[in-house]
Motif scaffolding. Structure first.
Motif, short mmCIF file in Angstrom:
data_model
loop_
_atom_site.label_atom_id
_atom_site.label_comp_id
_atom_site.label_asym_id
_atom_site.label_seq_id
_atom_site.Cartn_x
_atom_site.Cartn_y
_atom_site.Cartn_z
N ARG A 72 0.84 -1.20 0.00
CA ARG A 72 0.00 0.00 0.00
C ARG A 72 0.88 1.25 0.00
O ARG A 72 1.83 1.37 0.75
N GLN A 73 0.54 2.17 -0.89
CA GLN A 73 1.33 3.39 -0.96
C GLN A 73 0.75 4.45 -0.01
O GLN A 73 -0.44 4.46 0.28
N ASN A 74 1.63 5.28 0.49
CA ASN A 74 1.27 6.37 1.38
C ASN A 74 2.01 7.61 0.89
O ASN A 74 3.24 7.57 0.76
N THR B 166 6.18 7.97 -0.19
CA THR B 166 6.39 7.61 -1.59
C THR B 166 7.84 7.87 -2.01
O THR B 166 8.40 8.94 -1.75
N ALA C 174 9.75 8.24 -5.42
CA ALA C 174 9.45 8.41 -6.83
C ALA C 174 10.69 8.67 -7.68
O ALA C 174 10.60 8.69 -8.91
N THR D 217 12.86 0.53 3.53
CA THR D 217 12.79 0.97 2.15
C THR D 217 12.55 -0.25 1.28
O THR D 217 13.18 -1.30 1.49
N HIS E 246 9.10 -2.42 -5.45
CA HIS E 246 8.38 -3.54 -6.06
C HIS E 246 8.26 -3.27 -7.57
O HIS E 246 7.72 -2.24 -7.98
N VAL F 84 5.93 0.12 -7.42
CA VAL F 84 5.61 0.82 -6.18
C VAL F 84 6.91 0.86 -5.38
O VAL F 84 7.54 -0.18 -5.16
N LYS G 286 8.66 2.58 -1.79
CA LYS G 286 8.27 3.21 -0.53
C LYS G 286 9.51 3.36 0.34
O LYS G 286 10.33 2.45 0.46
N LYS H 175 9.83 4.42 4.10
CA LYS H 175 9.19 4.78 5.36
C LYS H 175 10.29 4.96 6.41
O LYS H 175 10.76 3.98 7.01
#
Length: 213
Positions: free
Chosen positions: A2-4, A8, A10, A100, A103, A165, A167, A169
């Motif tokens: 799930r992305q937040n 993100t 990018a 980190t 995907h 995706v 991420k 965090k």
């Protein structure tokens, strides 16, 4: 995954850095018998500047994954670790896990025998050249027949992702002083010391603030 928006990732250059530094990947697909996962080293395609990756699987993993016929998910995991609420100071908080991950999803292209040999050779060089006396793929005591026989037991692939995706965090949703406190705690000796994660947090924080070190 799930992305937040707060977490993100990018930046393609940063995603490539994560992949290059953490090539031990999980390869996941959904077949007629359900989900299946394998674990292999996957490298960036050195002929491209995007997120295309190359790797191999051993036979019969190619059949199990329907290699070249259905979508694969390739997961790269960067530094990760536990973050104690005690590091936030005297505030209401719960534990969390910083990490980190990248995907990549898509239907892979099957490499020719020659291309597969090139990828296998690069794979050996990538890790063996750090050794004091490297044992490269085509060097003695290996002979060409031995190398060809082993390579025949593998199937090489190239994956240019059609979905991704990524991420990061790393406490970005916390105040700057809290981030610094977590970095400090991870950098010190203790049950959850994690200098690699601390360095990843420092990198992300410096990028956010424009700091240079």
């Amino acid at each position: 995954m799930r992305q937040n928006p707060s977490f993100t990732l990018a930046d393609v250059t940063e995603m490539r850095r994560v992949i290059d530094a953490n090539p031990w990947a999980n390869i996941v697909s959904a077949g007629s018998d359900g989900l299946v996962a394998s674990h292999y080293v996957v490298l960036l395609d050195e002929t491209r500047d995007d997120l295309t990756v190359v790797g191999h699987v051993g036979r019969p993993d190619d059949l199990i994954h329907g290699m070249g016929e259905r979508e694969l998910l390739v997961v790269f995991q960067g530094p990760h670790g536990y973050v104690s609420p005690g590091w936030y100071g005297d505030v209401q908080a719960v534990p969390t896990w910083n990490y980190t991950a990248v995907h990549l999803s898509g239907v892979p292209e099957i490499l020719s025998d020659e291309e597969n040999l090139e990828v296998l050779d690069r794979l050996v060089r990538r890790f063996e050249e750090r050794m004091p006396d490297p044992r490269l793929m085509w060097e003695r005591p290996n002979d060409p027949a031995f190398v060809q026989r082993l390579a025949a037991g593998t199937v090489g692939f190239r994956l240019t992702p059609t979905r991704l995706v990524a991420k990061r965090k790393l406490s970005q949703n916390k105040p700057a002083e809290t981030i610094e406190a977590v970095i400090s705690a991870l950098s010190e000796d203790g049950p959850y010391a994690n200098r690699e994660l601390a360095a990843e947090m420092r990198r992300a924080q410096d990028a956010r603030t424009g700091a240079s070190r």
